[in-house]
Design an enzyme around this catalytic site. Structure first.
Site, PDB file in Angstrom:
ATOM      1  N   THR A   1       2.780 -15.952   8.103  1.00  0.00           N
ATOM      2  CA  THR A   1       2.575 -16.897   6.994  1.00  0.00           C
ATOM      3  C   THR A   1       3.850 -16.896   6.145  1.00  0.00           C
ATOM      4  O   THR A   1       3.850 -16.433   5.004  1.00  0.00           O
ATOM      5  CB  THR A   1       1.351 -16.485   6.131  1.00  0.00           C
ATOM      6  OG1 THR A   1       1.453 -15.083   5.812  1.00  0.00           O
ATOM      7  CG2 THR A   1       0.053 -16.733   6.835  1.00  0.00           C
TER       8      THR A   1
ATOM      9  N   THR B   1      -1.722 -12.511   5.690  1.00  0.00           N
ATOM     10  CA  THR B   1      -1.794 -12.634   4.234  1.00  0.00           C
ATOM     11  C   THR B   1      -1.868 -14.120   3.879  1.00  0.00           C
ATOM     12  O   THR B   1      -0.928 -14.874   4.181  1.00  0.00           O
ATOM     13  CB  THR B   1      -0.538 -11.999   3.599  1.00  0.00           C
ATOM     14  OG1 THR B   1      -0.479 -10.642   4.032  1.00  0.00           O
ATOM     15  CG2 THR B   1      -0.585 -12.063   2.084  1.00  0.00           C
TER      16      THR B   1
ATOM     17  N   GLU C   1      -4.188  -6.902   5.553  1.00  0.00           N
ATOM     18  CA  GLU C   1      -3.618  -5.658   6.093  1.00  0.00           C
ATOM     19  C   GLU C   1      -2.605  -5.077   5.092  1.00  0.00           C
ATOM     20  O   GLU C   1      -1.837  -5.804   4.497  1.00  0.00           O
ATOM     21  CB  GLU C   1      -2.936  -5.977   7.435  1.00  0.00           C
ATOM     22  CG  GLU C   1      -2.372  -4.778   8.137  1.00  0.00           C
ATOM     23  CD  GLU C   1      -3.374  -3.621   8.215  1.00  0.00           C
ATOM     24  OE1 GLU C   1      -4.461  -3.801   8.771  1.00  0.00           O
ATOM     25  OE2 GLU C   1      -3.063  -2.535   7.691  1.00  0.00           O
TER      26      GLU C   1
ATOM     27  N   GLU D   1       5.616  -1.219   7.493  1.00  0.00           N
ATOM     28  CA  GLU D   1       6.457  -1.042   8.670  1.00  0.00           C
ATOM     29  C   GLU D   1       7.150   0.307   8.567  1.00  0.00           C
ATOM     30  O   GLU D   1       7.525   0.744   7.486  1.00  0.00           O
ATOM     31  CB  GLU D   1       7.490  -2.161   8.760  1.00  0.00           C
ATOM     32  CG  GLU D   1       6.852  -3.477   9.161  1.00  0.00           C
ATOM     33  CD  GLU D   1       7.819  -4.645   9.120  1.00  0.00           C
ATOM     34  OE1 GLU D   1       9.036  -4.420   9.201  1.00  0.00           O
ATOM     35  OE2 GLU D   1       7.340  -5.777   8.989  1.00  0.00           O
TER      36      GLU D   1
ATOM     37  N   ASN E   1       0.537  -6.483  -3.461  1.00  0.00           N
ATOM     38  CA  ASN E   1       1.962  -6.629  -3.143  1.00  0.00           C
ATOM     39  C   ASN E   1       2.785  -7.012  -4.376  1.00  0.00           C
ATOM     40  O   ASN E   1       3.900  -6.527  -4.574  1.00  0.00           O
ATOM     41  CB  ASN E   1       2.162  -7.653  -2.027  1.00  0.00           C
ATOM     42  CG  ASN E   1       2.108  -6.992  -0.664  1.00  0.00           C
ATOM     43  OD1 ASN E   1       1.867  -5.788  -0.574  1.00  0.00           O
ATOM     44  ND2 ASN E   1       2.328  -7.746   0.388  1.00  0.00           N
TER      45      ASN E   1
ATOM     46  N   GLY F   1      17.244   0.640  -6.287  1.00  0.00           N
ATOM     47  CA  GLY F   1      18.031   0.284  -5.098  1.00  0.00           C
ATOM     48  C   GLY F   1      18.598  -1.110  -5.218  1.00  0.00           C
ATOM     49  O   GLY F   1      18.697  -1.663  -6.327  1.00  0.00           O
TER      50      GLY F   1
ATOM     51  N   CYS G   1       7.327  -9.011   3.479  1.00  0.00           N
ATOM     52  CA  CYS G   1       6.151  -9.266   2.629  1.00  0.00           C
ATOM     53  C   CYS G   1       6.452  -9.542   1.159  1.00  0.00           C
ATOM     54  O   CYS G   1       6.074 -10.591   0.646  1.00  0.00           O
ATOM     55  CB  CYS G   1       5.180  -8.095   2.738  1.00  0.00           C
ATOM     56  SG  CYS G   1       4.440  -7.986   4.372  1.00  0.00           S
TER      57      CYS G   1
HETATM   58  N1  LIG Z   1       4.937  -7.091   8.573  1.00  0.00           N
HETATM   59  C1  LIG Z   1       4.227  -6.389   7.721  1.00  0.00           C
HETATM   60  O1  LIG Z   1       4.583  -5.259   7.353  1.00  0.00           O
HETATM   61  C2  LIG Z   1       2.927  -6.925   7.166  1.00  0.00           C
HETATM   62  C3  LIG Z   1       2.072  -6.075   6.443  1.00  0.00           C
HETATM   63  C4  LIG Z   1       0.873  -6.594   5.961  1.00  0.00           C
HETATM   64  C5  LIG Z   1       0.544  -7.921   6.175  1.00  0.00           C
HETATM   65  N2  LIG Z   1       1.398  -8.739   6.859  1.00  0.00           N
HETATM   66  C6  LIG Z   1       0.994 -10.117   7.096  1.00  0.00           C
HETATM   67  O2  LIG Z   1       0.542 -10.228   8.445  1.00  0.00           O
HETATM   68  C7  LIG Z   1       0.885 -11.523   8.976  1.00  0.00           C
HETATM   69  C8  LIG Z   1       1.690 -11.344  10.251  1.00  0.00           C
HETATM   70  O3  LIG Z   1       2.913 -10.735   9.902  1.00  0.00           O
HETATM   71  P1  LIG Z   1       3.905 -10.143  11.014  1.00  0.00           P
HETATM   72  O4  LIG Z   1       4.994  -9.470  10.282  1.00  0.00           O
HETATM   73  O5  LIG Z   1       3.109  -9.391  12.020  1.00  0.00           O
HETATM   74  O6  LIG Z   1       4.410 -11.523  11.671  1.00  0.00           O
HETATM   75  P2  LIG Z   1       5.321 -11.715  12.942  1.00  0.00           P
HETATM   76  O7  LIG Z   1       6.129 -12.934  12.676  1.00  0.00           O
HETATM   77  O8  LIG Z   1       5.976 -10.436  13.313  1.00  0.00           O
HETATM   78  O9  LIG Z   1       4.278 -12.054  14.125  1.00  0.00           O
HETATM   79  C9  LIG Z   1       3.512 -13.207  14.199  1.00  0.00           C
HETATM   80  C10 LIG Z   1       3.231 -13.476  15.680  1.00  0.00           C
HETATM   81  O10 LIG Z   1       2.262 -14.515  15.793  1.00  0.00           O
HETATM   82  C11 LIG Z   1       2.580 -15.303  16.935  1.00  0.00           C
HETATM   83  N3  LIG Z   1       1.874 -16.576  16.834  1.00  0.00           N
HETATM   84  C12 LIG Z   1       2.031 -17.558  15.914  1.00  0.00           C
HETATM   85  N4  LIG Z   1       1.127 -18.538  16.137  1.00  0.00           N
HETATM   86  C13 LIG Z   1       0.391 -18.161  17.201  1.00  0.00           C
HETATM   87  C14 LIG Z   1      -0.715 -18.740  17.899  1.00  0.00           C
HETATM   88  N5  LIG Z   1      -1.253 -19.903  17.531  1.00  0.00           N
HETATM   89  N6  LIG Z   1      -1.221 -18.086  18.991  1.00  0.00           N
HETATM   90  C15 LIG Z   1      -0.699 -16.898  19.357  1.00  0.00           C
HETATM   91  N7  LIG Z   1       0.330 -16.298  18.725  1.00  0.00           N
HETATM   92  C16 LIG Z   1       0.856 -16.930  17.661  1.00  0.00           C
HETATM   93  C17 LIG Z   1       4.086 -15.375  16.896  1.00  0.00           C
HETATM   94  O11 LIG Z   1       4.616 -15.725  18.166  1.00  0.00           O
HETATM   95  C18 LIG Z   1       4.437 -13.937  16.462  1.00  0.00           C
HETATM   96  O12 LIG Z   1       4.621 -13.109  17.586  1.00  0.00           O
HETATM   97  C19 LIG Z   1       1.620 -12.245   7.855  1.00  0.00           C
HETATM   98  O13 LIG Z   1       0.706 -13.033   7.147  1.00  0.00           O
HETATM   99  C20 LIG Z   1       2.125 -11.118   6.982  1.00  0.00           C
HETATM  100  O14 LIG Z   1       2.305 -11.505   5.647  1.00  0.00           O
HETATM  101  C21 LIG Z   1       2.567  -8.256   7.368  1.00  0.00           C
END
Ligand SMILES: NC(=O)c1ccc[n+]([C@@H]2O[C@H](COP(=O)([O-])OP(=O)(O)OC[C@H]3O[C@@H](n4cnc5c(N)ncnc54)[C@H](O)[C@@H]3O)[C@@H](O)[C@H]2O)c1
Length: 450
Positions: A86, A122, A151, A155, A211, A256, A263
């Site tokens: 997102t 999110t 979630e 990371e 956040n 920092g 996020c």
């Molecule tokens: N990265 C973090 O630390 C973290 C922590 C908490 C919450 N979030 C939230 O979780 C969500 C995902 O974040 P992320 O960092 O994992 O994203 P990311 O970009 O790493 O992964 C998203 C994945 O979704 C896939 N995708 C998109 N549309 C799709 C569909 N229709 N069918 C199948 N696959 C599809 C993409 O190819 C990609 O691999 C976000 O909303 C983010 O804000 C992330």
């Protein structure tokens, strides 16, 4: 329990792997052909400590699989999680919900009756209801519930965060969905991890409020750090002094170069936007966004000071490009502001990062990559510590300083004590919020031969 996870990025992959470790049968879906091919071979496409081992164990146990075929993945599932990205929508700061909504449409066409559609991405308040409307509009015959399950994993520590969470937040509208969610998280419930069950809107808001609060805490200490530099205080001492107060806590009080990552920047922007849309402006969050940008720019000024006002012709070694240690993620990393400023100002930049090179090569053109800190610092006019990887915490400062043309260090994570750096042979040290009266006068730097 049979679960499908849509999106196998940092969140979807970790969640899918951990759910399978709970004993559920999990199938992870992604549109990214390369990602799924690698996962099918048992390769982890991201760097996340411990993930490869957990992944192989659960593939081996027959509980975890990967596919691009959503229809096949949804066969017989009780729950399907949406864990797609997102990102910030171009132009207005709103969260881009296009991936979530297209996943909802795809689910509507293939999901079995009685499924619970859980949003883990999110998403702004109201999105779960939009997901429900989209599913109903696409397939009016489908009997389904929605649930919000934001979630909170970090990371670099994602597995531990998922397996030993401070809390799990679940937003539901009825008991049927609540029961499915309770069954999914039963292994955590049995070990007394708190499960906060609430309504959809509150669950969605909890994620943004959490956040934004953490981003505020970091930004606050960064702003205090700037003042410390002016008044002769040491922000490390200040952070310790306030962090020991149980009402404040010592986490997220490390000054920092400004917060980055996948996020905080995007979620603060989305929350500010939500406030504007509902005529309830989030003024603190709006200020946090502004101050965080200023913090990054302030770091450029620090580096310029150490280079006597110009980067032109200087050789600058930068240690760390990822937004924090133990990840290869570079989304909104401070390096994306600092390094282009160095390159644009005419510096020759040498980079080194234990895991960030692959991403960094694509995002930071015009720099040279080195295998270690000593190679990067050789003949350099300035050494910048940008990410506090463990590898950079115990460097041989004497060896580094000896190899440099001008031994100057910008320790933007405050991991070395100024006196130690100076004793080791550096003739200037600058940290964040602690370069004070003991700051060493900088002799004019000769422009390095290009
Ligand atoms: N990265 C973090 O630390 C973290 C922590 C908490 C919450 N979030 C939230 O979780 C969500 C995902 O974040 P992320 O960092 O994992 O994203 P990311 O970009 O790493 O992964 C998203 C994945 O979704 C896939 N995708 C998109 N549309 C799709 C569909 N229709 N069918 C199948 N696959 C599809 C993409 O190819 C990609 O691999 C976000 O909303 C983010 O804000 C992330």
């Amino acid at each position: 329990m049979k679960i499908a996870m849509i999106g196998t990025g940092y969140v979807g992959l970790v969640s899918g792997v951990c759910f399978s470790d709970f004993g559920h049968e999990v199938i992870c879906v992604d549109k990214d052909v390369d990602k799924i091919a690698r996962l099918e071979r048992g390769e982890v496409p991201i760097f996340e400590p411990g993930l490869d081992e957990l992944l192989s164990r659960n593939i081996g146990a027959g509980r975890l699989s990967f596919t691009r075929d959503l229809e096949r993945a949804l066969e017989g599932v009780q729950a399907v999680f949406i864990a797609v990205g997102t990102p910030t929508r171009r132009g207005d700061g709103h969260a881009d919900l296009s991936y979530v909504m297209s996943a909802a449409e795809e689910i509507a066409r293939a999901a079995p009756q009685g499924v619970v559609v859980v949003t883990k991405s999110t998403v702004p308040v109201g999105t779960n209801r939009r997901v429900a409307e989209t599913i109903r509009a696409t397939n009016p015959e489908l009997d389904f519930d929605v649930a919000s399950n934001p979630e909170f994993l970090r990371e670099g520590a994602a597995i531990d965060d998922f397996m030993r969470p401070d809390r799990v937040v679940v937003g539901v509208e009825n008991e049927r969905a609540g029961q499915v969610m309770a069954d999914i998280y039963k292994p955590l419930f049995l070990r007394d991890f708190p499960i906060v069950t609430t309504d959809l809107e509150s669950a969605e808001m909890i994620k943004y409020a959490a956040n934004a609060f953490l981003a505020t805490k970091i930004t606050f200490i960064n702003e205090v750090a700037a003042l410390c530099e002016k008044v002769g205080a040491d922000v490390k001492e200040v952070a310790k002094g306030i962090g020991l107060d149980g009402r404040i806590g010592n986490k997220f009080l490390h000054a920092g170069p400004g917060c980055g990552g996948s996020c905080f920047p995007k979620d603060t922007k989305a929350l500010a936007r939500m406030g504007q849309e509902h005529a309830s402006s989030m003024q603190i969050v709006e200020t946090v966004i502004k101050v965080n940008e200023e913090t990054k720019r302030r770091m450029i000024d620090k580096l310029l000071d150490l280079c006597n006002g110009s980067f032109n012709g200087k050789t600058v070694a930068v240690l760390g490009v990822t937004f924090k240690p133990n990840t290869d993620d570079m989304r909104d990393a401070p390096s994306l502001t600092l390094v282009p400023a160095l390159v644009g100002g005419g510096a020759k930049v040498r980079m080194c990062d234990p895991q960030g090179r692959h991403e960094g090569e694509a995002l930071l053109p015009g720099v040279a990559w080195c295998d270690d800190a000593y190679a990067a610092a050789q003949d350099a006019d300035l050494l910048v510590i940008l990410t506090e990887w463990n590898e950079f915490r115990a460097l041989d400062l004497t060896r580094l300083a000896r190899g440099m043309a001008r031994p100057r260090i910008a320790d933007l994570r405050n991991i070395y004590e100024p006196e130690i750096a100076l004793c080791a042979g550096f003739d200037a040290y600058t940290g964040v919020g602690r370069v004070l009266s003991n700051d060493v006068a900088i002799a004019p730097v000769q422009t390095a031969v290009a």
